[in-house]
Design a protein around this motif. Sequence first.
Motif, PDB file in Angstrom:
ATOM      1  N   ALA A   1       0.831  -1.209   0.000  1.00  0.00           N
ATOM      2  CA  ALA A   1       0.000   0.000   0.000  1.00  0.00           C
ATOM      3  C   ALA A   1       0.864   1.257   0.000  1.00  0.00           C
ATOM      4  CB  ALA A   1      -0.925  -0.020   1.212  1.00  0.00           C
ATOM      5  N   GLU A   2       2.071   1.161   0.583  1.00  0.00           N
ATOM      6  CA  GLU A   2       2.927   2.356   0.708  1.00  0.00           C
ATOM      7  C   GLU A   2       3.787   2.616  -0.535  1.00  0.00           C
ATOM      8  OE1 GLU A   2       3.049  -0.354   2.556  1.00  0.00           O
ATOM      9  OE2 GLU A   2       5.102  -1.134   2.625  1.00  0.00           O
ATOM     10  N   MET A   3       3.685   1.780  -1.573  1.00  0.00           N
ATOM     11  CA  MET A   3       4.484   2.009  -2.791  1.00  0.00           C
ATOM     12  C   MET A   3       4.076   3.344  -3.428  1.00  0.00           C
ATOM     13  SD  MET A   3       4.808  -0.426  -6.156  1.00  0.00           S
ATOM     14  CE  MET A   3       5.971  -1.576  -5.477  1.00  0.00           C
ATOM     15  N   ASP A   4       5.072   4.138  -3.833  1.00  0.00           N
ATOM     16  CA  ASP A   4       4.691   5.449  -4.375  1.00  0.00           C
ATOM     17  C   ASP A   4       4.041   5.283  -5.757  1.00  0.00           C
ATOM     18  OD1 ASP A   4       7.723   5.364  -5.322  1.00  0.00           O
ATOM     19  OD2 ASP A   4       6.645   6.808  -6.566  1.00  0.00           O
ATOM     20  N   PRO A   5       3.097   6.170  -6.068  1.00  0.00           N
ATOM     21  CA  PRO A   5       2.272   5.999  -7.268  1.00  0.00           C
ATOM     22  C   PRO A   5       3.063   5.922  -8.574  1.00  0.00           C
ATOM     23  CG  PRO A   5       1.314   7.647  -5.817  1.00  0.00           C
ATOM     24  CD  PRO A   5       2.650   7.279  -5.236  1.00  0.00           C
ATOM     25  N   SER A   6       4.202   6.666  -8.686  1.00  0.00           N
ATOM     26  CA  SER A   6       4.923   6.617  -9.963  1.00  0.00           C
ATOM     27  C   SER A   6       5.673   5.285 -10.101  1.00  0.00           C
ATOM     28  CB  SER A   6       5.851   7.815 -10.137  1.00  0.00           C
ATOM     29  OG  SER A   6       6.902   7.756  -9.220  1.00  0.00           O
ATOM     30  N   SER A   7       6.228   4.756  -9.000  1.00  0.00           N
ATOM     31  CA  SER A   7       6.874   3.432  -9.068  1.00  0.00           C
ATOM     32  C   SER A   7       5.845   2.370  -9.411  1.00  0.00           C
ATOM     33  CB  SER A   7       7.514   3.053  -7.727  1.00  0.00           C
ATOM     34  OG  SER A   7       8.432   4.018  -7.334  1.00  0.00           O
ATOM     35  N   ARG A   8       4.664   2.484  -8.830  1.00  0.00           N
ATOM     36  CA  ARG A   8       3.587   1.526  -9.084  1.00  0.00           C
ATOM     37  C   ARG A   8       3.176   1.574 -10.564  1.00  0.00           C
ATOM     38  NH1 ARG A   8      -1.015  -0.502  -5.852  1.00  0.00           N
ATOM     39  NH2 ARG A   8      -2.722  -0.790  -7.277  1.00  0.00           N
ATOM     40  N   ALA A   9       2.992   2.793 -11.094  1.00  0.00           N
ATOM     41  CA  ALA A   9       2.575   2.940 -12.498  1.00  0.00           C
ATOM     42  C   ALA A   9       3.654   2.397 -13.437  1.00  0.00           C
ATOM     43  CB  ALA A   9       2.278   4.404 -12.804  1.00  0.00           C
ATOM     44  N   ASP A  10       4.935   2.643 -13.114  1.00  0.00           N
ATOM     45  CA  ASP A  10       6.045   2.154 -13.942  1.00  0.00           C
ATOM     46  C   ASP A  10       6.083   0.619 -13.936  1.00  0.00           C
ATOM     47  OD1 ASP A  10       8.667   2.435 -15.367  1.00  0.00           O
ATOM     48  OD2 ASP A  10       9.365   1.448 -13.532  1.00  0.00           O
ATOM     49  N   LEU A  11       5.927   0.035 -12.760  1.00  0.00           N
ATOM     50  CA  LEU A  11       5.944  -1.421 -12.631  1.00  0.00           C
ATOM     51  C   LEU A  11       4.806  -2.053 -13.445  1.00  0.00           C
ATOM     52  CD1 LEU A  11       7.414  -3.640 -11.032  1.00  0.00           C
ATOM     53  CD2 LEU A  11       5.910  -3.140  -9.095  1.00  0.00           C
ATOM     54  N   ILE A  12       3.618  -1.480 -13.333  1.00  0.00           N
ATOM     55  CA  ILE A  12       2.459  -2.030 -14.040  1.00  0.00           C
ATOM     56  C   ILE A  12       2.630  -1.878 -15.558  1.00  0.00           C
ATOM     57  CG2 ILE A  12      -0.034  -1.697 -14.407  1.00  0.00           C
ATOM     58  CD1 ILE A  12      -0.189  -1.211 -11.318  1.00  0.00           C
ATOM     59  N   ALA A  13       3.223  -0.762 -15.996  1.00  0.00           N
ATOM     60  CA  ALA A  13       3.462  -0.573 -17.440  1.00  0.00           C
ATOM     61  C   ALA A  13       4.477  -1.593 -17.949  1.00  0.00           C
ATOM     62  CB  ALA A  13       3.950   0.852 -17.703  1.00  0.00           C
ATOM     63  N   ARG A  14       5.528  -1.849 -17.150  1.00  0.00           N
ATOM     64  CA  ARG A  14       6.528  -2.848 -17.566  1.00  0.00           C
ATOM     65  C   ARG A  14       5.926  -4.254 -17.575  1.00  0.00           C
ATOM     66  NH1 ARG A  14      10.765  -3.456 -14.358  1.00  0.00           N
ATOM     67  NH2 ARG A  14      10.123  -2.108 -12.645  1.00  0.00           N
ATOM     68  N   GLU A  15       5.073  -4.534 -16.614  1.00  0.00           N
ATOM     69  CA  GLU A  15       4.388  -5.840 -16.565  1.00  0.00           C
ATOM     70  C   GLU A  15       3.507  -6.027 -17.809  1.00  0.00           C
ATOM     71  OE1 GLU A  15       4.707  -8.163 -14.226  1.00  0.00           O
ATOM     72  OE2 GLU A  15       2.999  -9.469 -14.651  1.00  0.00           O
ATOM     73  N   LYS A  16       2.780  -4.968 -18.161  1.00  0.00           N
ATOM     74  CA  LYS A  16       1.892  -5.045 -19.327  1.00  0.00           C
ATOM     75  C   LYS A  16       2.701  -5.325 -20.603  1.00  0.00           C
ATOM     76  CE  LYS A  16      -1.788  -2.554 -21.703  1.00  0.00           C
ATOM     77  NZ  LYS A  16      -2.728  -1.426 -21.623  1.00  0.00           N
TER      78      LYS A  16
ATOM     79  N   GLY B   1      10.697 -13.802 -14.451  1.00  0.00           N
ATOM     80  CA  GLY B   1      11.033 -12.567 -15.169  1.00  0.00           C
ATOM     81  C   GLY B   1       9.931 -11.526 -15.142  1.00  0.00           C
ATOM     82  N   LEU B   2       8.757 -11.876 -14.608  1.00  0.00           N
ATOM     83  CA  LEU B   2       7.669 -10.885 -14.541  1.00  0.00           C
ATOM     84  C   LEU B   2       8.110  -9.697 -13.680  1.00  0.00           C
ATOM     85  CD1 LEU B   2       4.728 -13.361 -13.768  1.00  0.00           C
ATOM     86  CD2 LEU B   2       4.868 -11.916 -15.806  1.00  0.00           C
ATOM     87  N   PRO B   3       7.963  -8.479 -14.176  1.00  0.00           N
ATOM     88  CA  PRO B   3       8.322  -7.326 -13.338  1.00  0.00           C
ATOM     89  C   PRO B   3       7.601  -7.334 -11.983  1.00  0.00           C
ATOM     90  CG  PRO B   3       8.065  -6.626 -15.606  1.00  0.00           C
ATOM     91  CD  PRO B   3       7.612  -8.064 -15.558  1.00  0.00           C
ATOM     92  N   LEU B   4       6.381  -7.867 -11.958  1.00  0.00           N
ATOM     93  CA  LEU B   4       5.628  -7.928 -10.691  1.00  0.00           C
ATOM     94  C   LEU B   4       6.009  -9.125  -9.819  1.00  0.00           C
ATOM     95  CD1 LEU B   4       1.897  -7.017 -11.610  1.00  0.00           C
ATOM     96  CD2 LEU B   4       3.437  -5.731 -10.113  1.00  0.00           C
ATOM     97  N   PHE B   5       6.930  -9.968 -10.282  1.00  0.00           N
ATOM     98  CA  PHE B   5       7.211 -11.242  -9.594  1.00  0.00           C
ATOM     99  C   PHE B   5       7.391 -11.099  -8.074  1.00  0.00           C
ATOM    100  CE2 PHE B   5      10.162 -14.700  -8.285  1.00  0.00           C
ATOM    101  CZ  PHE B   5       9.330 -15.788  -8.533  1.00  0.00           C
ATOM    102  N   PRO B   6       8.136 -10.073  -7.595  1.00  0.00           N
ATOM    103  CA  PRO B   6       8.313  -9.980  -6.134  1.00  0.00           C
ATOM    104  C   PRO B   6       7.002  -9.730  -5.386  1.00  0.00           C
ATOM    105  CG  PRO B   6       9.858  -8.528  -7.308  1.00  0.00           C
ATOM    106  CD  PRO B   6       8.869  -9.030  -8.326  1.00  0.00           C
ATOM    107  N   TYR B   7       5.972  -9.328  -6.122  1.00  0.00           N
ATOM    108  CA  TYR B   7       4.703  -8.956  -5.482  1.00  0.00           C
ATOM    109  C   TYR B   7       3.575  -9.924  -5.832  1.00  0.00           C
ATOM    110  CZ  TYR B   7       7.485  -4.740  -5.211  1.00  0.00           C
ATOM    111  OH  TYR B   7       8.514  -3.846  -4.988  1.00  0.00           O
ATOM    112  N   LEU B   8       3.921 -11.089  -6.367  1.00  0.00           N
ATOM    113  CA  LEU B   8       2.895 -12.051  -6.789  1.00  0.00           C
ATOM    114  C   LEU B   8       2.897 -13.279  -5.891  1.00  0.00           C
ATOM    115  CD1 LEU B   8       3.446 -12.108 -10.676  1.00  0.00           C
ATOM    116  CD2 LEU B   8       1.619 -10.908  -9.426  1.00  0.00           C
TER     117      LEU B   8
END
Length: 93
Positions: free
Chosen positions: A13-28, A70-77
């Motif tokens: 929940a504490e992840m900053d919004p720009s890091s979150r948006a970047d991670l989700i874009a890389r995952e996509k 290799g998923l960018p989200l892997f640490p959070y899945l």
Amino acid sequence: MLYHVRMDVRLPAEMDPSSRADLIAREKAYSQRLQREGKWPHLWRIAGEYANFSVFDVADHDELHALLSGLPLFPYLALEVTPLATHPSKVVS
Ligand SMILES: O=C(O)C[C@H]1C=CC(=O)O1
């Protein structure tokens, strides 16, 4: 080989919004590349959850592990992997 994979996304929940948006874009981008290559033929949102059901079509366990880790989200899945075998009642066309 086909694998059914359930992925539950657990972003802090504490992840900053720009890091979150970047991670989700890389995952996509990563997931769309694998979809275009035919390695990730099914990707479905589980209604009402930040989770998906996916099917991967890969050579073996090692390739699946390489793609998933290799998923960018892997640490959070949280991942649940089920290998799929051919059902004996399946109609072959
Ligand atoms: O949102 C998700 O379900 C997690 C992940 C899977 C593909 C993608 O683009 O994000």
